[in-house]
Design a protein around this motif. Sequence first.
Motif, PDB file in Angstrom:
ATOM      1  N   UNK A   1      43.582  12.171  -4.664  1.00 55.70           N
ATOM      2  CA  UNK A   1      42.938  10.857  -4.304  1.00 55.70           C
ATOM      3  C   UNK A   1      43.959  10.202  -3.515  1.00 55.70           C
ATOM      4  N   UNK A   2      45.048   9.684  -4.061  1.00 58.26           N
ATOM      5  CA  UNK A   2      45.859   8.730  -3.744  1.00 58.26           C
ATOM      6  C   UNK A   2      46.469   9.008  -2.281  1.00 58.26           C
ATOM      7  N   UNK A   3      46.725  10.349  -2.139  1.00 64.76           N
ATOM      8  CA  UNK A   3      47.229  10.789  -0.891  1.00 64.76           C
ATOM      9  C   UNK A   3      46.317  10.881   0.381  1.00 64.76           C
ATOM     10  N   UNK A   4      44.873  11.148  -0.004  1.00 64.05           N
ATOM     11  CA  UNK A   4      43.897  11.117   0.879  1.00 64.05           C
ATOM     12  C   UNK A   4      43.697   9.651   1.417  1.00 64.05           C
ATOM     13  N   UNK A   5      43.842   8.528   0.868  1.00 62.54           N
ATOM     14  CA  UNK A   5      43.694   7.410   0.756  1.00 62.54           C
ATOM     15  C   UNK A   5      44.968   7.001   1.745  1.00 62.54           C
ATOM     16  N   UNK A   6      45.896   7.457   1.648  1.00 59.97           N
ATOM     17  CA  UNK A   6      47.271   6.836   2.539  1.00 59.97           C
ATOM     18  C   UNK A   6      47.012   7.601   3.811  1.00 59.97           C
ATOM     19  N   UNK A   7      46.604   8.886   3.876  1.00 55.95           N
ATOM     20  CA  UNK A   7      46.306   9.586   5.113  1.00 55.95           C
ATOM     21  C   UNK A   7      45.231   9.069   5.898  1.00 55.95           C
ATOM     22  N   UNK A   8      44.319   8.615   5.146  1.00 61.74           N
ATOM     23  CA  UNK A   8      43.218   7.772   5.954  1.00 61.74           C
ATOM     24  C   UNK A   8      43.612   6.545   6.545  1.00 61.74           C
ATOM     25  N   UNK A   9      44.488   5.906   5.705  1.00 63.37           N
ATOM     26  CA  UNK A   9      44.959   4.779   6.308  1.00 63.37           C
ATOM     27  C   UNK A   9      45.916   4.763   7.691  1.00 63.37           C
ATOM     28  N   UNK A  10      46.545   5.790   7.447  1.00 64.53           N
ATOM     29  CA  UNK A  10      47.726   6.241   8.655  1.00 64.53           C
ATOM     30  C   UNK A  10      46.700   6.576   9.826  1.00 64.53           C
TER      31      UNK A  10
END
Length: 282
Positions: free
Chosen positions: A35-44
Motif C-alpha cells: 500500500x505505502x510503496x504504491x502511494x509513493x510511486x503514484x506521487x513520483x
Amino acid sequence: MPEQTSSIISKVWGMCNPLRDDGLSYGDYLEQLTYLIFLKMSDEYAKPPYKKESGIPAGYTWQDMNTLTGADLEEQYKKTLEKLGEQGGILGQIFKGAINKISNAAILYRIVQMIDREKWVSMSSDVKGEIYEGLLQKNAEDVKSGAGQYFTPRALILAMVACIRPEPMKTIADPCCGSGGFFLAAQSFLADPENYTLDREQKEFLKNGTFYGNELVASTFKLCLMNLYLHNIGDIYGSVPVAHGDSLLTDPGYRVDYVLTNEAVICGLTPEKACNFKEFAA
C-alpha cells in the motif's frame, strides 16, 4: 549484491523484527508495504518528468501523509486506505478492504520515512524485485502465515521455465498465479540476452501483452499486482494482467500459447483434467 540493493533491502528487512514483536506477520508487513510503496510511486509519477494523473483523490495522496506523525499519521493512513478502497479500476482492486495493521505509530512513521527517502520509480526492477522476493521467501518460511499457498520454490519455477523455453511475442497464463513467480521467471528468461535479443515491439509486448493469470485469495492477488509492477510487468495506470477469482469456474475468454503453473494437484485436478485444462487454455 550491488550496494544500492543491499542498502535498501537492509532497511526494509530491518523493520521486520520490531513489527513481529508487535504481532505483525511477514505477510501483513508485505501487504502494508504494498500500500505505502504504491502511494509513493503514484506521487513520483505525478511529478516531472512523468506528470501522470494518479487517480488518487485530493487529500489522500502521499504528500498528505508523509509529514505527519503519531495519531495524525495513523488517522490519515486509515482514511486513505478506506478512500482508495472505494475507487474503481486498479486503485480499488489493490486497496479493496485495506486496513492499517501497524498498530505502533512510531513504527508506522519509521516505515513511511524509509519509503519517502527512496526514489522507487527510478529504482531498477532488480532492486525492487529483490526486496519483494526476499519478503515473500521469509513469509513462506513463516509457518504461522500459511504462505506456502502462494510461494513456489524459485528453483522449481526456474527449472520449469527453462524446460518450456517460452518465445517472444507468445502469451503465458498461470491460472493459480499466487504472487506471480512464474511470470517473473518467464520475463527474466525472455529478457535474457543469452536467450533472445528483443526489439522495441517485443519489449513492449513482454511488458503489457504477455501475461494472463488468476488468483483466488484477495490478499495474495494484491501482492501479485505490486510484485508485477515492481518488476515492470503491466502498468499501474493500465489494464491489470491478472484477475481476482477462481480460474476453474468460467472460460476467461482468451487463449494463450503457454500455461505455467504448479497448482493442478492443489486445485484438485487429476492429471487427466490438468491436461484438459492446458488444452482449453492453449
